[in-house]
Design a protein around this motif. Sequence first.
Motif, short mmCIF file in Angstrom:
data_model
loop_
_atom_site.label_atom_id
_atom_site.label_comp_id
_atom_site.label_asym_id
_atom_site.label_seq_id
_atom_site.Cartn_x
_atom_site.Cartn_y
_atom_site.Cartn_z
N LEU A 155 0.81 -1.22 0.00
CA LEU A 155 0.00 0.00 0.00
C LEU A 155 0.84 1.27 0.00
CD1 LEU A 155 -2.80 -1.13 2.49
CD2 LEU A 155 -2.83 -1.13 -0.01
N ASN A 156 2.13 1.15 0.26
CA ASN A 156 3.01 2.32 0.15
C ASN A 156 3.17 2.74 -1.31
OD1 ASN A 156 3.73 2.47 2.98
ND2 ASN A 156 4.97 0.64 2.64
N GLU A 157 2.94 1.83 -2.22
CA GLU A 157 3.12 2.12 -3.65
C GLU A 157 1.85 2.64 -4.31
OE1 GLU A 157 4.53 -1.52 -5.24
OE2 GLU A 157 6.45 -1.45 -4.14
N GLY A 158 0.76 2.67 -3.55
CA GLY A 158 -0.49 3.19 -4.10
C GLY A 158 -1.69 2.41 -3.60
N ASP A 159 -2.86 2.98 -3.78
CA ASP A 159 -4.11 2.36 -3.34
C ASP A 159 -4.51 1.27 -4.33
OD1 ASP A 159 -6.53 1.69 -2.34
OD2 ASP A 159 -7.46 3.67 -2.51
N CYS A 160 -4.70 0.07 -3.82
CA CYS A 160 -5.08 -1.05 -4.69
C CYS A 160 -6.57 -1.09 -4.97
CB CYS A 160 -4.63 -2.36 -4.08
SG CYS A 160 -5.39 -2.71 -2.46
N GLY A 161 -7.37 -0.33 -4.21
CA GLY A 161 -8.80 -0.28 -4.43
C GLY A 161 -9.59 -1.31 -3.65
N CYS A 162 -8.92 -2.18 -2.92
CA CYS A 162 -9.63 -3.24 -2.20
C CYS A 162 -10.49 -2.71 -1.06
CB CYS A 162 -8.64 -4.27 -1.68
SG CYS A 162 -7.92 -5.32 -2.96
N ASP A 163 -10.02 -1.67 -0.39
CA ASP A 163 -10.80 -1.12 0.72
C ASP A 163 -12.17 -0.65 0.24
OD1 ASP A 163 -9.30 -1.58 2.90
OD2 ASP A 163 -8.40 0.41 3.03
N GLU A 164 -12.19 0.01 -0.88
CA GLU A 164 -13.45 0.51 -1.44
C GLU A 164 -14.33 -0.65 -1.88
OE1 GLU A 164 -15.05 3.49 -4.99
OE2 GLU A 164 -12.92 3.40 -4.48
N ALA A 165 -13.71 -1.70 -2.39
CA ALA A 165 -14.49 -2.84 -2.90
C ALA A 165 -14.97 -3.76 -1.80
CB ALA A 165 -13.64 -3.63 -3.90
N HIS A 166 -14.13 -3.94 -0.74
CA HIS A 166 -14.45 -4.93 0.29
C HIS A 166 -14.69 -4.34 1.67
CE1 HIS A 166 -13.30 -8.11 -2.54
NE2 HIS A 166 -12.19 -7.41 -2.79
N GLY A 167 -14.24 -3.11 1.92
CA GLY A 167 -14.37 -2.51 3.24
C GLY A 167 -13.58 -3.29 4.27
N ASP A 168 -14.15 -3.49 5.47
CA ASP A 168 -13.45 -4.22 6.54
C ASP A 168 -13.75 -5.70 6.53
OD1 ASP A 168 -12.33 -1.87 7.48
OD2 ASP A 168 -14.04 -1.42 8.80
N ASP A 169 -14.53 -6.18 5.55
CA ASP A 169 -14.87 -7.60 5.49
C ASP A 169 -13.68 -8.38 4.95
OD1 ASP A 169 -17.44 -7.08 6.40
OD2 ASP A 169 -18.22 -6.75 4.37
N ILE A 170 -13.11 -9.24 5.80
CA ILE A 170 -11.95 -10.04 5.42
C ILE A 170 -12.38 -11.49 5.25
CG2 ILE A 170 -9.62 -10.73 6.02
CD1 ILE A 170 -9.89 -7.76 5.56
N ASP A 171 -12.12 -12.04 4.08
CA ASP A 171 -12.43 -13.44 3.81
C ASP A 171 -11.37 -14.31 4.50
OD1 ASP A 171 -12.98 -15.94 2.90
OD2 ASP A 171 -12.75 -15.46 0.76
N PRO A 172 -11.75 -15.09 5.51
CA PRO A 172 -10.75 -15.89 6.24
C PRO A 172 -10.08 -16.94 5.37
CG PRO A 172 -12.98 -16.53 6.87
CD PRO A 172 -13.11 -15.28 6.03
N THR A 173 -10.68 -17.29 4.23
CA THR A 173 -10.05 -18.27 3.34
C THR A 173 -9.03 -17.61 2.41
OG1 THR A 173 -11.77 -18.03 1.62
CG2 THR A 173 -12.17 -19.65 3.38
N ASN A 174 -9.01 -16.29 2.40
CA ASN A 174 -8.04 -15.57 1.57
C ASN A 174 -6.65 -15.72 2.20
OD1 ASN A 174 -6.37 -13.56 0.37
ND2 ASN A 174 -8.15 -12.27 -0.08
N PRO A 175 -5.65 -16.16 1.44
CA PRO A 175 -4.30 -16.35 2.03
C PRO A 175 -3.69 -15.05 2.56
CG PRO A 175 -4.22 -16.52 -0.37
CD PRO A 175 -5.67 -16.53 0.02
N PHE A 176 -4.20 -13.90 2.11
CA PHE A 176 -3.66 -12.63 2.58
C PHE A 176 -4.39 -12.13 3.84
CE2 PHE A 176 -2.73 -12.48 -2.04
CZ PHE A 176 -1.35 -12.43 -1.95
N SER A 177 -5.39 -12.87 4.31
CA SER A 177 -6.17 -12.41 5.47
C SER A 177 -5.32 -12.34 6.72
CB SER A 177 -7.37 -13.34 5.70
OG SER A 177 -6.92 -14.65 6.02
N VAL A 178 -4.23 -13.12 6.78
CA VAL A 178 -3.36 -13.09 7.96
C VAL A 178 -2.71 -11.72 8.12
CG1 VAL A 178 -2.90 -15.55 7.90
CG2 VAL A 178 -1.42 -13.99 6.65
#
Length: 220
Positions: A155-178
Amino acid sequence: MDIKPIIVHIDDHLALPGDTWPVSGHVDVHGYGLGDHDFSVPDGIDYDIVLTNTGDGILATGIVKADVLGTCDRCLDEARISIASEVDEYFLFELPDASEQSDDEDDVDFSLVDRENGTVDLAGPVNAAVIMETPFVVLCREDCKGLCPHCGANLNEGDCGCDEAHGDDIDPTNPFSVLAQLKRDVAEGEVEERAAQDAADEAAAEAWAEAMDAAEGDES
């Protein structure tokens, strides 16, 4: 940290109480570990120390500087840490008599002068100074934004847009959720580091005061 001995011969320079002698130099080290972190020291360590004969021993005070490289806990990029740490070590000529020490004085740290060779080894104090100033939480910069917990983008390199698309909802099956938990752990670690540093500073100040009180008492 694997620092080679820094042997200083004191007989010709610090023969009398009150004598002082400045000592400076450079030492090369490959790196060291602290907690879960590994650090490299590509340019080595510089030290600038003043030795003082206090009558009962040799007091070493000064500063140690080094540029240390580690891995940022938030974004995993390289983190450069500029260390400037104080050296404060007491080398006694002889072990104090245990019967004359109070319980508080038993906790005061000190080293011993090698009386046979008339030397002190500054490797320990230099090593301790670097370790004391190495942070428990390593950041490439104070405002590092870390990695996106949705897609793993830096995120230091720029906004990826995920916050706007997903908000605070984190998919626990997503490998990046950790990464979301990692961000919380890093924040908690920063609070613990500040508390630990405050406690260490207070303990060091108390130990120094006790050592000086003991030295003054012996002189009187």
